[in-house]
Design an enzyme around this catalytic site. Structure first.
Site, PDB file in Angstrom:
ATOM      1  CG  ASP A 123      -1.892   1.151   1.228  1.00  0.00           C
ATOM      2  OD1 ASP A 123      -3.009   0.957   0.707  1.00  0.00           O
ATOM      3  OD2 ASP A 123      -1.546   2.245   1.717  1.00  0.00           O
TER       4      ASP A 123
ATOM      5  CE1 TYR B 244       0.782   7.872   2.405  1.00  0.00           C
ATOM      6  CE2 TYR B 244       1.188   5.590   1.828  1.00  0.00           C
ATOM      7  CZ  TYR B 244       0.390   6.554   2.401  1.00  0.00           C
ATOM      8  OH  TYR B 244      -0.799   6.183   2.984  1.00  0.00           O
TER       9      TYR B 244
ATOM     10  CE  LYS C 227       7.308   2.517   8.968  1.00  0.00           C
ATOM     11  NZ  LYS C 227       7.938   2.953  10.232  1.00  0.00           N
ATOM     12  CB  SER C 228       7.236  -3.068  10.757  1.00  0.00           C
ATOM     13  OG  SER C 228       8.433  -3.135  11.526  1.00  0.00           O
TER      14      SER C 228
ATOM     15  NE  ARG D 199       8.940  -3.695  16.341  1.00  0.00           N
ATOM     16  CZ  ARG D 199       9.182  -2.454  16.743  1.00  0.00           C
ATOM     17  NH1 ARG D 199       9.044  -1.442  15.907  1.00  0.00           N
ATOM     18  NH2 ARG D 199       9.552  -2.213  17.983  1.00  0.00           N
TER      19      ARG D 199
ATOM     20  CG  ASN E 215       3.210  -6.553  12.267  1.00  0.00           C
ATOM     21  OD1 ASN E 215       3.148  -6.862  13.452  1.00  0.00           O
ATOM     22  ND2 ASN E 215       3.725  -5.403  11.863  1.00  0.00           N
TER      23      ASN E 215
HETATM   24  P1  NDP Z   1       0.603   1.266  11.908  1.00  0.00           P
HETATM   25  O1  NDP Z   1      -0.613   1.166  12.779  1.00  0.00           O
HETATM   26  O2  NDP Z   1       0.823   0.244  10.877  1.00  0.00           O
HETATM   27  O3  NDP Z   1       1.852   1.366  12.889  1.00  0.00           O
HETATM   28  C1  NDP Z   1       3.159   1.522  12.413  1.00  0.00           C
HETATM   29  C2  NDP Z   1       4.073   1.814  13.615  1.00  0.00           C
HETATM   30  O4  NDP Z   1       4.051   0.714  14.519  1.00  0.00           O
HETATM   31  C3  NDP Z   1       5.507   2.015  13.218  1.00  0.00           C
HETATM   32  O5  NDP Z   1       6.041   2.993  14.103  1.00  0.00           O
HETATM   33  C4  NDP Z   1       6.155   0.660  13.463  1.00  0.00           C
HETATM   34  O6  NDP Z   1       7.508   0.852  13.838  1.00  0.00           O
HETATM   35  C5  NDP Z   1       5.367   0.133  14.631  1.00  0.00           C
HETATM   36  N1  NDP Z   1       5.166  -1.325  14.580  1.00  0.00           N
HETATM   37  C6  NDP Z   1       4.739  -2.059  13.519  1.00  0.00           C
HETATM   38  N2  NDP Z   1       4.609  -3.354  13.839  1.00  0.00           N
HETATM   39  C7  NDP Z   1       5.002  -3.465  15.139  1.00  0.00           C
HETATM   40  C8  NDP Z   1       5.098  -4.550  16.034  1.00  0.00           C
HETATM   41  N3  NDP Z   1       4.787  -5.794  15.648  1.00  0.00           N
HETATM   42  N4  NDP Z   1       5.514  -4.294  17.301  1.00  0.00           N
HETATM   43  C9  NDP Z   1       5.813  -3.037  17.697  1.00  0.00           C
HETATM   44  N5  NDP Z   1       5.733  -1.962  16.900  1.00  0.00           N
HETATM   45  C10 NDP Z   1       5.330  -2.176  15.612  1.00  0.00           C
HETATM   46  O7  NDP Z   1       0.558   2.752  11.277  1.00  0.00           O
HETATM   47  P2  NDP Z   1       0.660   3.391   9.839  1.00  0.00           P
HETATM   48  O8  NDP Z   1       0.202   4.779  10.031  1.00  0.00           O
HETATM   49  O9  NDP Z   1       1.958   3.169   9.202  1.00  0.00           O
HETATM   50  O10 NDP Z   1      -0.468   2.635   8.994  1.00  0.00           O
HETATM   51  C11 NDP Z   1      -0.211   1.514   8.169  1.00  0.00           C
HETATM   52  C12 NDP Z   1      -0.430   1.871   6.712  1.00  0.00           C
HETATM   53  O11 NDP Z   1      -1.730   2.423   6.502  1.00  0.00           O
HETATM   54  C13 NDP Z   1       0.507   2.980   6.187  1.00  0.00           C
HETATM   55  O12 NDP Z   1       1.839   2.537   5.998  1.00  0.00           O
HETATM   56  C14 NDP Z   1      -0.225   3.373   4.928  1.00  0.00           C
HETATM   57  O13 NDP Z   1       0.006   2.426   3.913  1.00  0.00           O
HETATM   58  C15 NDP Z   1      -1.674   3.327   5.401  1.00  0.00           C
HETATM   59  N6  NDP Z   1      -2.158   4.660   5.832  1.00  0.00           N
HETATM   60  C16 NDP Z   1      -3.115   5.276   5.045  1.00  0.00           C
HETATM   61  C17 NDP Z   1      -3.589   6.517   5.379  1.00  0.00           C
HETATM   62  C18 NDP Z   1      -4.622   7.136   4.506  1.00  0.00           C
HETATM   63  O14 NDP Z   1      -4.941   8.333   4.693  1.00  0.00           O
HETATM   64  N7  NDP Z   1      -5.195   6.437   3.570  1.00  0.00           N
HETATM   65  C19 NDP Z   1      -3.116   7.253   6.555  1.00  0.00           C
HETATM   66  C20 NDP Z   1      -2.133   6.508   7.349  1.00  0.00           C
HETATM   67  C21 NDP Z   1      -1.716   5.256   6.988  1.00  0.00           C
HETATM   68  P3  NDP Z   1       8.767   0.217  13.006  1.00  0.00           P
HETATM   69  O15 NDP Z   1       8.617   0.609  11.569  1.00  0.00           O
HETATM   70  O16 NDP Z   1       9.942   0.860  13.688  1.00  0.00           O
HETATM   71  O17 NDP Z   1       8.691  -1.263  13.229  1.00  0.00           O
END
Ligand code: NDP
Length: 281
Positions: free
Chosen positions: A47, A52, A231-232, A237, A241
């Site tokens: 996605d 982005y 996202k990670s 992770r 996930n």
């Molecule tokens: P998420 O809810 O997916 O959370 C991501 C955060 O959580 C990052 O800081 C990541 O850190 C951390 N994380 C991920 N997995 C773990 C885990 N298993 N344990 C601990 N920490 C974890 O948030 P997003 O906002 O990134 O949402 C996901 C996706 O949704 C986006 O990437 C995008 O594609 C979409 N999106 C769409 C929007 C829209 O307006 N349409 C708006 C926002 C998001 P790290 O990377 O350091 O692991």
């Protein structure tokens, strides 16, 4: 090995893996490696969005992966500065070029209700579908009133509505409206960017199931039938996930998580988010 990730059938028959990988806030210079690691971990749904700034790097990762393009489902989103139909047409062509070919799913990123042209923008999306620049079209951050206008005034029913959903923002009315109208719900920020990880109820259920809190939250989404793409940038992770299909939450565990809904957003409210990139926020 057969992929354990369920496929959801969208309203035009196109199928999408229920769990994917989101690349929001991954810097372009890190995106190719992150997407390659995600594909290696087993993700087959990416996605991204024009906003982005990393579509090209997603395209590069797919090209480098050795996988057939048809094995990977790619979503991108029309940027807020390209709602005008002529601008939308040009932006769509740029996405197709960056991604080395047609998209699988293409969304209007935000309705921008104060700008108020999303019906015309949707007609440009219908054209992109007719021109085979994408296999399906949908919207993101649309509220019920915005969806109602599209249903009343245009031809193609959006395949998805991608909205903020997590245990603190269950979005029941909007999800139900989607279900009634064959619009699949995609849940963005499914773990609320980490905000749910310290939740005592989720931690307790993690203890009961022997899973991590992130897995419990993601499994809750999956059992509700929504599409998610956490996202990670950490391969461990990424794997965690995706490991959601060898356990289940009981009805009691699901309802305890449902009880966490406060309606609290971590992102902007679509009713008053009208930001155009390049302008002050
Ligand atoms: P998420 O809810 O997916 O959370 C991501 C955060 O959580 C990052 O800081 C990541 O850190 C951390 N994380 C991920 N997995 C773990 C885990 N298993 N344990 C601990 N920490 C974890 O948030 P997003 O906002 O990134 O949402 C996901 C996706 O949704 C986006 O990437 C995008 O594609 C979409 N999106 C769409 C929007 C829209 O307006 N349409 C708006 C926002 C998001 P790290 O990377 O350091 O692991």
């Amino acid at each position: 090995m057969t992929s354990p990730i369920p496929q959801i059938t969208l309203n035009n028959g196109v199928t999408i893996p229920q769990v994917g990988f989101g690349v929001f806030q991954i810097p372009p210079e890190e995106t190719t490696d992150a997407v390659l690691a995600a594909l290696e971990a087993g993700y087959r749904h990416i996605d991204t969005a024009q906003m982005y700034g990393n579509e090209k790097q997603v395209g590069e990762a797919i090209a480098q992966s050795g996988l057939d393009r048809s094995e990977i489902f790619v979503t991108s989103k029309l940027n807020n500065d390209s709602h005008d139909p002529a601008a939308a047409k040009a932006a769509t062509a740029r996405s197709v070029e960056a991604l080395n070919g047609p998209m699988d799913l293409y969304l209007v990123h935000w309705p921008m209700p104060a700008v108020g042209d999303y019906v015309d923008t949707w007609r440009a999306m219908e054209e992109a579908l007719a021109d085979e620049q994408t296999r399906a079209i949908g919207v993101s951050n649309f509220q019920i009133a915005h969806l109602e206008r599209l249903l009343d005034e245009t031809d193609v029913v959006p395949a998805v509505n991608q909205i903020e959903v997590h245990p603190y923002l269950a979005q029941e009315p909007l999800r139900a409206f989607g279900a009634q109208n064959a619009i699949a719900t995609e849940a963005w920020s499914p773990i609320a960017r980490g905000a749910v990880l310290d939740d005592p109820v989720l931690q307790q259920i993690a203890g009961e199931t022997g899973r991590t809190v992130a897995q419990v939250a993601l499994r809750w989404h999956v059992q509700r039938g929504d599409i998610v793409f956490p996202k990670s940038t950490h391969p461990q992770r990424m794997a965690e996930n995706l490991a959601l299909f060898d356990f289940a939450l009981s009805d009691d565990q699901m309802s305890r998580i449902n009880g966490l809904n406060t309606g609290e957003r971590i992102g902007p409210n679509p009713d008053d988010f009208n930001w155009i990139p390049g302008t002050p926020r």
